[in-house]
Structure formats: structure tokens, C-alpha cells
Design an enzyme around this catalytic site. Structure first.
Site, PDB file in Angstrom:
ATOM      1  N   HIS A 108     -13.049  27.232   3.039  1.00 37.68           N
ATOM      2  CA  HIS A 108     -14.385  26.981   2.616  1.00 37.68           C
ATOM      3  C   HIS A 108     -14.526  28.440   1.452  1.00 37.68           C
ATOM      4  CE1 HIS A 108     -14.821  23.530   4.538  1.00 37.68           C
ATOM      5  NE2 HIS A 108     -14.656  23.627   5.606  1.00 37.68           N
ATOM      6  N   GLY A 109     -15.536  28.092   0.704  1.00 39.42           N
ATOM      7  CA  GLY A 109     -16.066  29.195  -0.012  1.00 39.42           C
ATOM      8  C   GLY A 109     -17.486  28.998  -0.610  1.00 39.42           C
ATOM      9  N   CYS A 130     -13.876  26.588  -2.170  1.00 39.82           N
ATOM     10  CA  CYS A 130     -15.103  26.060  -2.811  1.00 39.82           C
ATOM     11  C   CYS A 130     -15.890  27.119  -3.287  1.00 39.82           C
ATOM     12  CB  CYS A 130     -15.834  25.169  -1.902  1.00 39.82           C
ATOM     13  SG  CYS A 130     -16.026  23.489  -2.216  1.00 39.82           S
ATOM     14  N   ARG A 131     -16.845  26.936  -4.199  1.00 39.90           N
ATOM     15  CA  ARG A 131     -17.474  27.813  -4.954  1.00 39.90           C
ATOM     16  C   ARG A 131     -18.667  27.436  -4.988  1.00 39.90           C
ATOM     17  NH1 ARG A 131     -19.417  30.114 -10.211  1.00 39.90           N
ATOM     18  NH2 ARG A 131     -20.566  31.656  -9.652  1.00 39.90           N
ATOM     19  N   GLU A 164      -7.612  33.349 -14.555  1.00 38.37           N
ATOM     20  CA  GLU A 164      -8.488  34.136 -14.898  1.00 38.37           C
ATOM     21  C   GLU A 164      -8.199  35.575 -14.322  1.00 38.37           C
ATOM     22  OE1 GLU A 164     -12.445  32.839 -13.688  1.00 38.37           O
ATOM     23  OE2 GLU A 164     -11.798  30.704 -14.083  1.00 38.37           O
TER      24      GLU A 164
END
Length: 374
Positions: free
Chosen positions: A207-208, A255-256, A360
Site C-alpha cells: 500500500h502507499g 498506491c499514491r 521516472e
């Protein structure tokens, strides 16, 4: 007495002028044999005249014997009995119309030729018997306050198998708090094997939130987050001198944010239940974040910032699945960024849900070829 037909086809092509060489390429395309990607077309047209032969031969290698036959008839003027003279052009694993779940290997001759002819453009690859490549996978699946990341175990197995096939010894760590993740990273950066390695892979799946990767204790009231900056700081040239001037590849599946419009379960602890699309019982979502650039780093994230990426609870994440498939099929002949772009192209036309992986923090100064099998 040497026959002209026995000359290296590449050397023959290099002796040809720009106009004729362009005509050969046009002929291959016209006969629907050499279907170049847009990036390959641009590379050919933008190349210097002395580089066009190599780019053309690379394309012929990809299309193998059919393209070689057209090339023979239109330029080298060989008959069918002389096709063996094109063995170098046809080098490489046979392409199949069907998908494959095995890693294609780079022919030894291809590896040696590329290493010599493009020594100034590519990162040096150590000999297999002399190197000690390491890779680290950190994956959190179970949390005290966040949903279970069902299907993540498939991502672990797939990435571990891929990296081992590429010659890396893989360390897998699970169920870590943010403090534990940082401790693991410092210990990994201090491994003596990096001195005799030529690169590393770091894979993060959890998760993030906006600021980083969630540890197992994370909640809204008590954050437990490994900042992305910390990863780059630990492995920069000041703190990990053993990896100086060596590729450091970071893969992020986390996740962000919660920017989505559906009822599917999110890896963002702040996701809401808005809906404007068809639900799916198998797909869950992840997203990503970018941070500062460090030399010889490249990060490949599962989605653009503030957006989600999806995980099938029965098959694993869509991003990791496509990543593995593209490495298996293309890493034998394309450098790392091209493989990443092929992953991106696999998401060009949205299927059930849309996401776009992003390259990135690219600070590599050379091309990174993995040359699997070498």
C-alpha cells in the site's frame, strides 16, 4: 579465394550509400515484412549515415529469416542456397506468434559484438562467473489497519523468477514496518557483493500514500511510511559507493492516491466509493510517486502520479504481469528503457481499466542491456 558472398553482411551494408540503404528499408516495409515500431523508425531516420546499417540489421534480426530473404533478393543478390551466410543476421531466439512464459536468452556472439562495438554507449556487464548480482524484493501483503493485498504473492513469485533468470540472487522480505524496511535497505546497500556486481534491482510492492510506501502498521492516525527519498538516499553515491556508476533499477507497485471513479477495492487507505464504471471482483488498484533524481538510477512506476494502477486478485497486478512478459520477450535484444516503453505500449489501449506506467527519475548516462544468459 574468398567469395564476396562470404563477407559479413553488416560490412557490406556499411559500404552502401544512404539512398540505397533507405530503399532497402522501404522494400522491407512495403512487403509487410519489416513492421518497425515508431521508435525504431525515428531511430533509423534520425541516425547518422554510418549508423543506419546497424539499425537496419537490428530490425532484420527481429524479423529473422523472412526479412533476411527479402534483404538477400533486393540487395545482396544471393540465391536460396546462400541463406546460411545470413546466420549472423538471423541470430537470436526464434520469435513466436504465441505468448511465452520463459525468458529468451541473448546469443553469446550478440553479447560479445555489442559489448565491443558499443562499449562507450552501454553500461559494462561483468562476466557471469565473476559477478555477484543482487536484487531485493520488499512486499507487504498483510497489514494491521489496511486491507489485505490479495494476489500480491503472485507478483512476488513472478518477479523473483524473472530476476533469477536475469542472473540476480534475490532476497525477498515481507511484512515489514517502515522502520524495518529502512533497516533492510541499509543492510542490503552494505552487502559486499555489490563490489563485484554490475547492477541492482529494487522492487517495492505495498500500500502507499503520497509520501511513500506503507509499512504494516500504517493508519491515518499513526502513519508508518518509508519515504521515497530514503530509498534514493541509501543507494546514492555517498552512501553506497560500491554501486557507483552502476545501474540501480527501482520498480514500484504501490498506491499514491485515490483518484479513481469506481467501486473496486483500492490500495489507498483514503479511497472512497465513487462509481462510474463496471465493477470487477478480481481487480484492485495501486498508484505511485516520484522523487529526486540520483545518478545511474531509473524508476519504473505502475502508474502516473495521483492515479491508480490495478491488481487482479487471481493473477497479480497488471503492471507486474506485463513487466515480466516484456522482459521475457524483449530483454535479450533491447536496452532497459526500450523494454519499459514496450510495457507502456501494452497499456496504450485501455482494456477493463486504464493506467499508464511511467519511467521516472531517469539519471542513467548509458544504455543498460541485460543480455540474459550472458
Amino acid at each position: 579465394m574468398a567469395d564476396k558472398r562470404n563477407k559479413n553482411p553488416l560490412k557490406v551494408l556499411e559500404s552502401v550509400g544512404k539512398e540505397l540503404l533507405t530503399g532497402i528499408l522501404d522494400d522491407l516495409v512495403e512487403k509487410n515484412v519489416l513492421k518497425l515500431e515508431e521508435t525504431e523508425k525515428k531511430k533509423f531516420h534520425d541516425a547518422k549515415p554510418e549508423d543506419k546499417a546497424r539499425i537496419l540489421v537490428d530490425s532484420v534480426r527481429e524479423k529473422r529469416h523472412e526479412a533476411g530473404q527479402v534483404l538477400v533478393k533486393t540487395f545482396l543478390n544471393m540465391d536460396k542456397n546462400s541463406m546460411e551466410d545470413l546466420s549472423k543476421i538471423a541470430a537470436g531466439p526464434a520469435e513466436s506468434a504465441e505468448s511465452t512464459d520463459t525468458l529468451k536468452l541473448c546469443p553469446r556472439e550478440e553479447f560479445l559484438t555489442m559489448s565491443k562495438e558499443r562499449a562507450g554507449e552501454i553500461y559494462p556487464i561483468k562476466e557471469k562467473n565473476d559477478r555477484t548480482r543482487l536484487a531485493l524484493i520488499i512486499c507487504n501483503t498483510e497489514f494491521d489497519h489496511l486491507p489485505l493485498r490479495t494476489g500480491a504473492e503472485l507478483d512476488i513469485a513472478g518477479m523473483k523468477g524473472l530476476l533469477e533468470g536475469l542472473g540476480y540472487s534475490v532476497d525477498v522480505r515481507e511484512k515489514l514496518t517502515a522502520r524495518d524496511m529502512e533497516s533492510v535497505l541499509w543492510a542490503f546497500a552494505a552487502r559486499p557483493e555489490h563490489r563485484s556486481s554490475d547492477s541492482i534491482f529494487l522492487v517495492f510492492m505495498s500500500h502507499g500514500i503520497l509520501d511513500g510506501i506503507c509499512g504494516t502498521l500504517h493508519s491515518d492516525k499513526t502513519p508508518d511510511v518509508l519515504p521515497y527519498d530514503t530509498i534514493f538516499r541509501i543507494f546514492n553515491n555517498r552512501n553506497c559507493i560500491s554501486l557507483k556508476d552502476k545501474p540501480k533499477v527501482i520498480i514500484v507497485q504501490a498506491c499514491r492516491g485515490a483518484n479513481r471513479g469506481d467501486l473496486w477495492v483500492s490500495d489507498s487507505p483514503e479511497a472512497t466509493a465513487d462509481s462510474d464504471s463496471q465493477p470487477s471482483v478480481n481487480l484492485e488498484e495501486d498508484a505511485v510517486y516520484k522523487t529526486h533524481v540520483e545518478k545511474d538510477f531509473i524508476a519504473f512506476c505502475s502508474s502516473t502520479p495521483h492515479n491508480v494502477s490495478w491488481r487482479d486478485i487471481t493473477k497479480g497486478s497488471l503492471f507486474i504481469t506485463q513487466l515480466i512478459a516484456c522482459f521475457q520477450k524483449y530483454s535479450w535484444r533491447y536496452h532497459l528503457e526500450e523494454v519499459f516503453r514496450m510495457v507502456q505500449r501494452s497499456f496504450d489501449k485501455p482494456d477493463v481499466k486504464a493506467q499508464m506506467p511511467t519511467i521516472e527519475r531517469q539519471s542513467m548516462t548509458r544504455y543498460f542491456y541485460l543480455f540474459p544468459g550472458n
